[in-house]
Design a protein around this motif. Structure first.
Motif, short mmCIF file in Angstrom:
data_model
loop_
_atom_site.label_atom_id
_atom_site.label_comp_id
_atom_site.label_asym_id
_atom_site.label_seq_id
_atom_site.Cartn_x
_atom_site.Cartn_y
_atom_site.Cartn_z
N LEU A 123 4.09 8.72 7.63
CA LEU A 123 2.76 8.76 7.04
C LEU A 123 1.76 9.51 7.93
O LEU A 123 0.92 10.26 7.43
N LEU A 143 6.00 3.05 1.40
CA LEU A 143 5.40 4.30 1.87
C LEU A 143 4.53 4.93 0.80
O LEU A 143 3.43 5.42 1.09
N LEU A 186 8.18 4.17 8.82
CA LEU A 186 7.31 4.60 7.72
C LEU A 186 5.97 5.11 8.23
O LEU A 186 5.44 6.10 7.72
#
Length: 207
Positions: free
Chosen positions: A141, A62, A137
């Protein structure tokens, strides 16, 4: 709590971030935005650990994807998420293993626009457990990027509260962030699907 990792592995991940930072800087001049998105993403990731149960290895993915998410702008055009995916996937100077390269490139692609889909070859090629990690992830994001929509690094701190039906993301700032709020909410689509919870973004301005 994030799953434990050996000190040696943690040191290795920290060391590998440096050339990733350099690669990102060579392809994108807005380093402050990249670092703000990284800050947002890691704060959310760390506080969501009771839900996702991921380790420092996924945290590294990430972190790297946050720094690299906008490198596609260097190729011109509007589909910078796809250009960025190709850059990460094809470049061999980045200190990444094959699986890491594939997953980070997909995170770069999915930071905006279309959600992960088995219709996308690179995503479909991953093992199921890694597809699930990409979903988690990417969902973080997308919100982290939305929370710096104006590229002014308005978010100073994030506190995440988890309940059975909601995840509240409270952002502290010294300035109103109307665009950040709107785009953070717009980018919460995948998050709600992954965690089966409504996303609530709260914004407070310090006097």
């Amino acid at each position: 709590m994030i799953q434990p990792i050996s000190p040696l592995r943690e040191e290795t991940n920290t060391r590998r971030i440096l050339p990733i930072l350099e690669f990102a800087a060579a392809h994108n001049s807005e380093r402050s935005h990249d670092e703000q998105v990284m800050k947002n993403a890691l704060q959310i990731f760390d506080q969501l650990s009771p839900l996702h149960g991921l380790s420092e290895d996924e945290r590294f993915l990430l972190q790297a994807a946050s720094l690299l998410h906008d490198i596609g702008w260097s190729q011109g055009g509007s589909a910078h998420h796809k250009s960025g995916q190709r850059l990460v996937f094809r470049d061999r100077s980045l200190p990444l293993g094959k699986k890491e390269r594939s997953m980070i490139s997909l995170l770069v692609r999915y930071h905006r626009k279309a959600l992960p889909s088995l219709k996308h070859r690179r995503f479909a090629e991953l093992k199921e457990k890694n597809r699930e990690k990409v979903m988690v992830l990417a969902s973080i994001l997308r919100i982290a990027d939305g929370l710096d929509r104006s590229h002014q690094s308005l978010v100073e701190n994030i506190i995440v509260t988890i309940s059975p039906r909601k995840v509240i993301i409270h952002c502290s700032s010294r300035k109103d962030g109307y665009a950040e709020y709107d785009y953070g909410m717009q980018r919460s689509d995948l998050f709600s699907r992954v965690f089966n919870r409504e996303v609530v973004i709260e914004w407070s301005v310090a006097c």
